[in-house]
Scaffold this motif. Structure first.
Motif, short mmCIF file in Angstrom:
data_model
loop_
_atom_site.label_atom_id
_atom_site.label_comp_id
_atom_site.label_asym_id
_atom_site.label_seq_id
_atom_site.Cartn_x
_atom_site.Cartn_y
_atom_site.Cartn_z
N LEU A 102 35.93 53.05 40.75
CA LEU A 102 35.59 51.40 40.27
C LEU A 102 36.84 50.59 40.83
N ILE A 103 37.85 50.82 40.47
CA ILE A 103 39.24 49.91 40.62
C ILE A 103 39.73 50.12 42.10
N ASP A 104 39.47 51.05 42.71
CA ASP A 104 39.95 51.21 44.09
C ASP A 104 39.89 50.22 45.03
N PRO A 105 38.61 49.53 45.08
CA PRO A 105 38.29 48.58 46.23
C PRO A 105 39.20 47.43 46.20
N TYR A 106 40.00 47.14 44.94
CA TYR A 106 40.84 46.07 44.55
C TYR A 106 42.23 46.22 44.66
N VAL A 107 42.64 47.61 44.69
CA VAL A 107 44.11 47.93 44.62
C VAL A 107 44.76 47.82 46.01
N THR A 108 46.02 47.27 45.88
CA THR A 108 46.84 47.39 47.12
C THR A 108 48.10 46.75 46.78
N ASP A 109 49.14 46.81 47.73
CA ASP A 109 50.31 46.62 47.68
C ASP A 109 50.29 44.69 47.66
N THR A 110 50.03 44.35 46.54
CA THR A 110 50.19 42.65 46.58
C THR A 110 51.27 42.10 46.96
N THR A 111 52.56 42.66 46.79
CA THR A 111 53.77 41.94 47.35
C THR A 111 53.89 42.00 48.76
N GLU A 112 53.60 43.00 49.47
CA GLU A 112 53.54 42.90 50.76
C GLU A 112 52.31 41.92 51.04
N TYR A 113 51.28 41.88 50.63
CA TYR A 113 50.25 40.75 50.95
C TYR A 113 50.82 39.45 50.78
N LEU A 114 51.34 39.15 49.90
CA LEU A 114 51.90 37.95 49.21
C LEU A 114 53.04 37.23 50.23
N CYS A 115 53.86 38.19 50.59
CA CYS A 115 55.22 38.06 51.28
C CYS A 115 54.74 37.72 52.78
N HIS A 116 53.71 38.29 53.63
CA HIS A 116 52.98 38.14 54.70
C HIS A 116 52.19 36.88 54.52
N ALA A 117 51.60 36.51 53.70
CA ALA A 117 50.90 35.38 53.62
C ALA A 117 51.83 34.07 53.80
N LEU A 118 52.98 34.33 52.97
CA LEU A 118 54.00 33.26 53.03
C LEU A 118 54.50 32.92 54.34
N GLN A 119 54.77 34.14 55.18
CA GLN A 119 55.04 34.12 56.53
C GLN A 119 54.27 33.57 57.45
N GLU A 120 53.00 33.54 57.18
CA GLU A 120 51.69 32.79 57.98
C GLU A 120 51.64 31.55 57.51
N GLY A 121 52.32 31.04 56.59
CA GLY A 121 52.23 29.60 56.16
C GLY A 121 51.45 29.46 55.04
N LYS A 122 50.77 30.23 54.35
CA LYS A 122 49.75 30.26 53.39
C LYS A 122 50.39 29.72 52.03
N HIS A 123 49.54 29.09 51.29
CA HIS A 123 49.99 28.28 50.24
C HIS A 123 49.53 29.15 48.78
N ILE A 124 50.59 29.64 47.87
CA ILE A 124 50.22 30.47 46.91
C ILE A 124 50.46 29.43 45.55
N LEU A 125 49.30 29.57 44.74
CA LEU A 125 49.56 29.16 43.42
C LEU A 125 49.70 30.10 42.58
N ALA A 126 50.77 30.09 41.79
CA ALA A 126 51.21 31.23 40.74
C ALA A 126 50.72 30.77 39.51
N GLU A 127 49.79 31.55 38.75
CA GLU A 127 49.21 31.07 37.60
C GLU A 127 49.64 31.54 36.36
N GLY A 128 50.66 30.83 35.72
CA GLY A 128 51.20 31.34 34.40
C GLY A 128 50.28 31.53 33.24
N ALA A 129 50.44 32.56 32.46
CA ALA A 129 49.94 32.83 31.25
C ALA A 129 50.60 32.38 30.11
N GLN A 130 50.12 32.25 28.65
CA GLN A 130 50.89 31.89 27.66
C GLN A 130 51.61 30.51 27.89
N GLY A 131 52.76 30.35 27.47
CA GLY A 131 53.73 29.22 27.58
C GLY A 131 54.93 29.50 27.51
#
Ligand code: GDP
Ligand code: IMO
Ligand code: MG
Length: 433
Positions: free
Chosen positions: A196-225
């Protein structure tokens, strides 16, 4: 390659969900970096209201990819339920939601231990959300946690679960005299999650860092305060993670040099759920009124939120720790109708006045707030499109916040819905004129 962080500047429930949803149409990726299903982020549009606990608040924007980062503690049961709910609303989730293989899992024994510990603390209880957050982070740092990647290998999971549950059962039995958990039942339940969970699981750090190299914009959503941060908040009445800006880098694996903007979400007054010091708390009719008009009941637990005036001493402190570049002020409409609005500008402690925020709980619980009184307004402000449309007293209130803290205001929220917002060209309240 920018990262923008959205951070609750108070004790949570500032309206992060609404603001993240709103800003999502300007970004490519929305990523949660800490906390777990203790969060309750509300999004409203039309007549619909949705509460998200784990899935980032950008999920209702088709072009946005949502990421649950390694810093989150993931309850697999809760996330699968949430995915089902989002799908039923007609939104595609597969391919748009990525879960870090390194995120730690919340297990039934975390909730059980938390409940036993809270009960044992009695009057000193933290008043947690009961979602197993603290014990899950304890296991992470004790290096005995189970991670998402372990869910994908049944044999590894079985073995890790057996060891963990036997240890937790010993604790439950001998320290708390609490009921033990059934090892086999939990193993059987959790091994089923692999596919059930397998389709969603990945190395998200690699994904995010590549996205940054491609000039993508990331919104980091904090929880709590920020005031619930385990280091910078009102310890021990805090959560067990880092909602503050630094948590974004460790919770996602993005470099600090990529962070360009840190938006502080500031409720126009203060609320707190759970126990712990709250200098500006109101125990009177005004506090009741804020709760009633602002619908201040927990989005996760339904508990009534404690309410009080805006605490600018605390806000200046969290602005310092998070380097807020700008504020989004929320729930300004809730103040409409009050004759006067108070803001805390100093604390009195031991006969002296100070503008320093003493995060240590012994001091903070004894400070007395010193207020500045500002005039209220009576006009309905929910339809305002520009700051100039707001009554002069409301403009003055906003100017006072920006002036006191030295942080500009770039967005003002005047109702729960997307369109009840002044932003873009409609607002820029400068801290210094
Ligand atoms: P979060 O945890 O920071 O996302 O905040 P919550 O969703 O727990 O609580 C904020 C509540 O205030 C939700 O019910 C929102 O729908 C509501 N809300 C957000 N912004 C505004 C606003 O500007 N005015 C009013 N009246 N309600 C708002
Ligand atoms: P969002 O993201 C408000 C509070 C709990 C308790 C303390 C510790 O919706 O703003 P925990 O379950 O985390 O161990 O509880 O933190 N708390 C929140 N308060 N909003 C939240 O999340 C919260 N998440 C935890 O009430 O006082
Ligand atoms: Mg909330």
């Amino acid at each position: 390659m920018p990262v923008t962080i959205v951070i609750g500047s108070q004790w949570g429930d500032e309206g992060k969900g609404k603001i993240v949803d709103l800003l999502s149409d300007q970004v490519d990726i929305v990523a949660r970096y800490q906390g777990g299903a203790n969060a309750g982020h509300t999004i409203c549009w039309g007549d619909e209201t949705f509460v998200l606990h784990l899935v980032p608040s950008g999920i209702f924007h088709e072009g946005v990819t949502c990421v649950i980062g390694n810093g989150v503690v993931l309850d697999p049961v809760a996330v699968l339920d949430e995915i089902r709910m989002i799908r039923e609303l007609g939104y595609e989730v597969e391919g748009r939601l990525l879960i870090s293989h390194n995120a730690h899992l919340i297990m039934p024994y975390h909730k059980r231990i938390e409940a036993a510990r809270e009960q044992a603390r009695d009057a000193g209880a933290i008043g947690t959300t009961g979602r197993g957050i603290g014990p899950a982070y304890v296991d992470k740092f004790a290096r005995t946690g189970i991670r998402v990647v372990d869910l994908l290998d049944r044999d590894v999971l079985r073995e890790k679960l057996r060891v963990a549950i036997e240890e937790k059962n010993a604790i439950l039995r001998s320290i708390y005299g609490a009921e033990e958990l059934d090892v086999e039942a939990i193993i059987e339940e959790y091994v089923e999650f692999d596919q059930l969970i397998d389709p969603y699981v990945t190395d998200t750090t690699e994904y995010l860092c590549h996205a940054l190299q491609e000039g993508k914009h990331i919104l980091a959503e904090g929880a709590q305060g920020a005031l619930l941060d385990v280091d910078f908040g009102t310890y021990p009445f805090v959560t067990s993670s880092h909602p503050t800006a630094g948590g974004c880098c460790t919770g996602l694996g993005v470099p600090p040099t990529a962070v360009r903007r840190s938006i502080g979400i500031v409720k126009a007054y203060c609320t707190r759920v759970g126990n712990g010091p709250f200098p500006t708390e109101l125990h009177d009719e005004t506090g009741e009124r804020l709760r009633r008009v602002g619908h201040e009941f927990g989005a996760t637990t339904g508990r009534p939120r404690r309410c009080g005036w805006l605490d600018l001493v605390a806000l200046r402190y969290t602005s310092m720790v998070n380097g807020f570049t700008d504020y989004a002020i929320t729930k300004l409409d809730v103040l409409t109708g009050l004759d006067e609005i108070k803001v805390c500008v100093r604390y009195r402690y031991d006969g002296k006045e100070t503008t320093r925020f003493p995060a240590e709980v012994q001091t903070l619980s004894r400070v007395e707030p010193v207020y500045e009184s500002l005039p209220g307004w009576k006009e309905d402000i929910t339809g305002a499109e520009r700051v100039e449309d707001l009554p002069a007293a409301a403009q003055r209130y906003l100017q006072f916040i920006a002036g006191y803290t030295g942080v500009d205001i770039s967005l003002v929220s005047t109702g729960p819905k997307r369109e009840q917002t002044i932003h873009g060209a409609g607002v820029r309240i400068r801290a210094a004129v």
